[in-house]
Structures are given as C-alpha cells and as structure tokens.
Design a protein around this motif. Sequence first.
Motif, PDB file in Angstrom:
ATOM      1  N   ALA A 355       2.671  -7.056   1.083  1.00 51.44           N
ATOM      2  CA  ALA A 355       3.393  -7.469  -0.038  1.00 51.44           C
ATOM      3  C   ALA A 355       4.743  -8.042   0.735  1.00 51.44           C
ATOM      4  CB  ALA A 355       4.151  -6.154  -0.759  1.00 51.44           C
ATOM      5  N   ALA A 356       5.157  -7.479   2.065  1.00 52.27           N
ATOM      6  CA  ALA A 356       6.511  -8.157   2.672  1.00 52.27           C
ATOM      7  C   ALA A 356       6.189  -9.572   3.290  1.00 52.27           C
ATOM      8  CB  ALA A 356       6.753  -7.126   3.665  1.00 52.27           C
ATOM      9  N   PHE A 357       4.858  -9.755   3.612  1.00 46.94           N
ATOM     10  CA  PHE A 357       4.734 -11.146   4.078  1.00 46.94           C
ATOM     11  C   PHE A 357       5.362 -12.142   3.244  1.00 46.94           C
ATOM     12  CE2 PHE A 357       0.853  -9.182   6.384  1.00 46.94           C
ATOM     13  CZ  PHE A 357       1.489  -9.415   7.770  1.00 46.94           C
ATOM     14  N   GLY A 358       5.170 -11.944   1.879  1.00 47.58           N
ATOM     15  CA  GLY A 358       6.030 -12.714   0.873  1.00 47.58           C
ATOM     16  C   GLY A 358       5.221 -13.400  -0.142  1.00 47.58           C
ATOM     17  N   PRO A 359       3.821 -14.352   0.432  1.00 52.92           N
ATOM     18  CA  PRO A 359       3.159 -15.033  -0.295  1.00 52.92           C
ATOM     19  C   PRO A 359       2.260 -14.280  -1.433  1.00 52.92           C
ATOM     20  CG  PRO A 359       2.836 -15.684   1.832  1.00 52.92           C
ATOM     21  CD  PRO A 359       3.545 -14.522   1.849  1.00 52.92           C
ATOM     22  N   PHE A 360       2.090 -12.865  -0.960  1.00 53.84           N
ATOM     23  CA  PHE A 360       1.064 -12.123  -1.670  1.00 53.84           C
ATOM     24  C   PHE A 360       1.989 -11.307  -3.001  1.00 53.84           C
ATOM     25  CE2 PHE A 360      -0.755 -12.289   2.646  1.00 53.84           C
ATOM     26  CZ  PHE A 360      -1.435 -13.507   2.532  1.00 53.84           C
ATOM     27  N   GLU A 361       1.080 -11.215  -3.835  1.00 52.12           N
ATOM     28  CA  GLU A 361       1.540 -10.223  -5.117  1.00 52.12           C
ATOM     29  C   GLU A 361       0.270  -9.263  -4.928  1.00 52.12           C
ATOM     30  OE1 GLU A 361       2.443 -11.808  -8.673  1.00 52.12           O
ATOM     31  OE2 GLU A 361       2.031  -9.911  -9.743  1.00 52.12           O
ATOM     32  N   ILE A 362       0.721  -7.716  -4.893  1.00 49.43           N
ATOM     33  CA  ILE A 362      -0.074  -6.706  -4.838  1.00 49.43           C
ATOM     34  C   ILE A 362      -0.791  -6.599  -6.213  1.00 49.43           C
ATOM     35  CG2 ILE A 362      -0.504  -4.210  -4.049  1.00 49.43           C
ATOM     36  CD1 ILE A 362       0.172  -6.001  -1.968  1.00 49.43           C
ATOM     37  N   ILE A 363      -2.157  -6.723  -6.211  1.00 55.84           N
ATOM     38  CA  ILE A 363      -2.754  -5.973  -7.597  1.00 55.84           C
ATOM     39  C   ILE A 363      -3.074  -4.699  -7.667  1.00 55.84           C
ATOM     40  CG2 ILE A 363      -4.797  -6.330  -9.014  1.00 55.84           C
ATOM     41  CD1 ILE A 363      -4.883  -9.067  -8.193  1.00 55.84           C
ATOM     42  N   TYR A 364      -3.505  -4.199  -6.368  1.00 56.27           N
ATOM     43  CA  TYR A 364      -3.963  -2.737  -6.480  1.00 56.27           C
ATOM     44  C   TYR A 364      -3.095  -2.229  -5.270  1.00 56.27           C
ATOM     45  CZ  TYR A 364      -6.231   1.597  -5.406  1.00 56.27           C
ATOM     46  OH  TYR A 364      -6.529   2.997  -4.847  1.00 56.27           O
ATOM     47  N   ASP A 365      -2.141  -1.114  -5.200  1.00 58.96           N
ATOM     48  CA  ASP A 365      -1.402  -0.672  -4.095  1.00 58.96           C
ATOM     49  C   ASP A 365      -1.931   0.433  -3.434  1.00 58.96           C
ATOM     50  OD1 ASP A 365      -0.894   1.215  -6.132  1.00 58.96           O
ATOM     51  OD2 ASP A 365       1.208   0.837  -6.047  1.00 58.96           O
ATOM     52  N   GLY A 366      -3.023   0.713  -3.703  1.00 57.92           N
ATOM     53  CA  GLY A 366      -3.731   1.878  -3.098  1.00 57.92           C
ATOM     54  C   GLY A 366      -3.522   3.358  -3.658  1.00 57.92           C
ATOM     55  N   VAL A 367      -2.722   3.415  -4.903  1.00 53.24           N
ATOM     56  CA  VAL A 367      -2.639   4.618  -5.548  1.00 53.24           C
ATOM     57  C   VAL A 367      -3.530   4.876  -6.741  1.00 53.24           C
ATOM     58  CG1 VAL A 367      -0.798   5.818  -6.653  1.00 53.24           C
ATOM     59  CG2 VAL A 367      -0.064   4.223  -4.959  1.00 53.24           C
ATOM     60  N   GLY A 368      -4.162   5.961  -6.915  1.00 49.42           N
ATOM     61  CA  GLY A 368      -5.107   6.153  -8.010  1.00 49.42           C
ATOM     62  C   GLY A 368      -6.409   5.421  -7.969  1.00 49.42           C
ATOM     63  N   GLY A 369      -6.852   5.133  -6.978  1.00 50.94           N
ATOM     64  CA  GLY A 369      -8.176   4.423  -6.787  1.00 50.94           C
ATOM     65  C   GLY A 369      -8.728   4.692  -5.597  1.00 50.94           C
ATOM     66  N   ILE A 370      -9.679   3.660  -4.897  1.00 54.09           N
ATOM     67  CA  ILE A 370     -10.351   3.894  -3.824  1.00 54.09           C
ATOM     68  C   ILE A 370      -9.280   3.375  -2.613  1.00 54.09           C
ATOM     69  CG2 ILE A 370     -12.019   2.900  -2.300  1.00 54.09           C
ATOM     70  CD1 ILE A 370     -13.652   2.040  -5.052  1.00 54.09           C
ATOM     71  N   PRO A 371      -9.345   4.308  -1.399  1.00 54.23           N
ATOM     72  CA  PRO A 371      -8.530   3.722  -0.455  1.00 54.23           C
ATOM     73  C   PRO A 371      -8.527   2.117  -0.253  1.00 54.23           C
ATOM     74  CG  PRO A 371      -9.587   5.839   0.097  1.00 54.23           C
ATOM     75  CD  PRO A 371     -10.196   5.350  -1.110  1.00 54.23           C
ATOM     76  N   GLY A 372      -7.363   1.638  -0.358  1.00 54.54           N
ATOM     77  CA  GLY A 372      -7.564   0.285   0.162  1.00 54.54           C
ATOM     78  C   GLY A 372      -6.372  -0.598  -0.739  1.00 54.54           C
TER      79      GLY A 372
END
Length: 465
Positions: A355-372
């Motif tokens: 997320a910190a790179f700037g151009p990207f918006e996180i859809i799934y942040d690794g919480v509550g699903g598959i690791p990733g």
Amino acid sequence: MPLHNTRQLSARPTNAIESDALHRSGQTYIFPEISHDPQAVYRTIHAQLVLDGNSQHNLATFCTTWIEPEVGLLMDESADKNMIDKDEYPQTAAIEERCVHMLADLWNSPESASTMGCSTTGSSEAAMLGGLAMKWNWRKRQNALGKRTDSPNLVMGPVQVCWHKFCRYFDVNIREVPMENERLLLTPDEVLKRCDENTIGVVVTLGVTFTLQFEPVHEISMALDKLHAETGLDIPIHVDGASGAFLAPFLEPNLLWDFRLPRVRSINASGHKFGLAPLGVGWALWREKLDLPDELIFDVNYLGGNIPTFALNFSRPGGEIICQYYNFLRLGKAGYRRIQSECSDIGRELAVQIAAFGPFEIIYDGVGGIPGVCWKLRDPARTPFTLYDVADRLRDRGWLVPAYSMPPNREDLVIQRILIRHGFTREMARELLLEMGRTIEHLQHRSHGALRPDAGSGTHNHSGR
Ligand SMILES: *Cc1c(COP(=O)(O)O)cnc(C)c1O
C-alpha cells in the motif's frame, strides 16, 4: 528442499552430445527406436527441468512447494503403493482411514469416528464427489415428494473452475452469483434469491481463488435455516475449503464454518495446498453417514477382499496420503498454527508495504482469509502502467505475481495477487519488495520522456490471459 529431489545423481552437467543422441535432429515428438543409458537420460531430463521456474518464487500457486526431507524419504518409499489396493496395502488403507477421521475431528463432525470420507487427487475430484452426493440426495428428496427431478441447480459465488466443470459434466444448472460493484463474495441475500425446490445445494468457498477471502458460511447457513423454517425448503451447504479448511481451524478456531453448523453437510479440502502434503491429495468428507448416498459407493472384490470405493479415479499413488498423515503427526495443531500464522503475518506485513508504494489500493489485506494480499490500481486512468505490466516485469526478474481480471460482472476490475505459502521467508519478502519498488520506478520512468515511443503500452490488451 525441492520436491522429489532426494536422489539426485551426480552433478555432472548434461553433455550436449548425450542430449542430441536422445533427440535426433530435434525430433522430440517421435517415439524413440532404441534404448538409452539411464544416467544419460536422467541427466538430460534433469537439465530440462532446471529450466522450469523456481517454485519458491511462484507466488501464484496455492500448492505445496516445500517439503521436509522426511517427506521426500516417505515419497520414495511409497512409489509402489497403489492406494486403491487396500488388500495388498492394508497399512496405507488404514492410514487413509485415520486421516479421514482426524479431519472429521478437526472439522467438528458430530460423529467423527464413524463419518464418511475419502482421499481424492485434489479438491477438484472432491468437489465432483460432493456435488454428486448433493445431486443424489436431492433426487431422493424430490422422488419422496413425487416431484420432478429433471432440472437440478446449484447455487454458488465466484467459484474455482472445478464447480463449472461439475455442473457441465453432471448436467446441473449453474446459478452463479455474479460480483457487483464492491461485492466480490457470496452473500446470504444473493443466495436466497436463487434457491428453489430444484436447488441441490449451495457451495460456499472458504478462501476464494480470486481474492483469497473467506465467504460467510455462518451467515449463509442462518439465512438457509430461516428459509427452511418459512418454506420447508431444506437446502444443504457444501463448503469448498480447498485452502480454508486447513487454515481456519488453526488461525480462527472460533469461526463457524464447519460441521458445527448442522447445514454444512460436506466439505472438500486440498491436502496439497495448506494441508502441506506433496502434490496429489485432497479430501472429501460428509457430516454423517446418511449424507453420502449408498448408491454412489461401489464394491470391488477382484483385488482380494471387498473394497468399497467412492472416487472418480481407480489406481492412484499412496505416497501423498502417507505424507499427509506424516504432517498430521509431525505438526499437530500447534505446528500447523505456527506455520500458518507465520505465513499470515508475512501477508499482512506485505499488504502494508505494498500500500505504501502509492499506486496500489489493497483489496484484501491478509486478515481473515488465506495468507497473502491482493490489490488493484488506485487510479488506472492516471497510472502510466497496468498491473499486467507489473506482472510482466516481475516475471522477467523471476517472480510470478499474477495479474488477472475478475469474473462476471466485474471483468473490468484487474487485480494482482500474492499468496504466502510455507517456505516463503521474510528475507524473500524483502527481496520481492525491492524488486517491486524497482519495477514501479522503471514503469513510471519509462512513461516520463516527452516522446513516448511506446505510448499506449500501459493499456495494451492482455485480455487473452
Ligand atoms: C485450488 C482450488 C480448487 C481445486 O483444487 P485442486 O486441489 O487443485 O484440484 C477448488 N476450489 C478452490 C477454492 C481452490 O482454491
């Protein structure tokens, strides 16, 4: 260690003459006339395989790419074991049986000691078996009521392709809830809209292939309970837990998704994904004996003894099942929890950094699903590159980080995904982030010159993927 690499022969490089001798003038599709020296053939094939990608840098796959040396040994020792031949290999058969009941216990079956289940080649075969059981049970229900049985349907969200195959191969109408706007998962309301007396079941995915998120099994189950109370329609749930069934019990023991919910009648899982077994094993389990119709079980007696089988395959290797059993004993709940938590933590950390790179918006942040983690471009129109460009560039550097479009109705949405599996270290995460940083810089820089010879490349069409 890499899979099946326990018995590498000498490290001598392949010799070009040997290789030429094996494939005369490039005729690689002609069946060989003569025999060849085993070591020369081994070296030739070994050299070809080295050119396959490095599986450790493949962040696209869900499957096991790292095994312990002991698993390699057991795989070697099991090369001759045919799991269907339960008379000749009663120990292997007993091990499969133990795994089934251990999983029934892990997934909170009310009768874990007597429940029905079997190993399969993976979740795809397990899904076929789960779907067939639902179809047979539905037909029985309809017959008992004197109703028609010619138009079964199955309700599901954004599923893995195995469910499309099931519906086509076994003549079931598919009722797939499309994605709409920000809703990328199945919801109780969308399920209810599509259920009727011809619905054989609802498939809920614990760990959606596209976004890695868990679908809300408990909420969907409650909605179907309400439907049952109001209309008498009693529709079972099958949980596609290809990844999630080996994650939720360790990472989120309080999440209600398994046989604790009476409506969950069957579950499939891939042993060779987060079950951490080598490639080639999956599991299909039913909640209670009655959930698996007798008609689907065949008795075979020509191998000696009477062997009940429920499977699409017949002969199949036993090693993967034996190694699954090894993992259960070796790791226990504590070991699985340690490994899966570590992967999950790395996924969350990567989400923050990406997320910190700037151009990207996180859809799934690794919480509550598959690791990733998965993300999209924050502002595609004003970004001088696409996620396909990012994937291409990373691939050139040896990393497989797939970019792909969503299924209907969000084909316009392109996302990129990283999966964190056992064997992926924090050191590798650091390397990947460095490479991603360089990639973004390169792609932004490329488009800055006044003359953009490749103007438009940022939007070139990759729809063929
Ligand atoms: C991987 C996967 C499958 C197919 O499993 P295989 O073990 O590869 O046959 C089915 N459903 C989901 C959700 C998956 O992730």
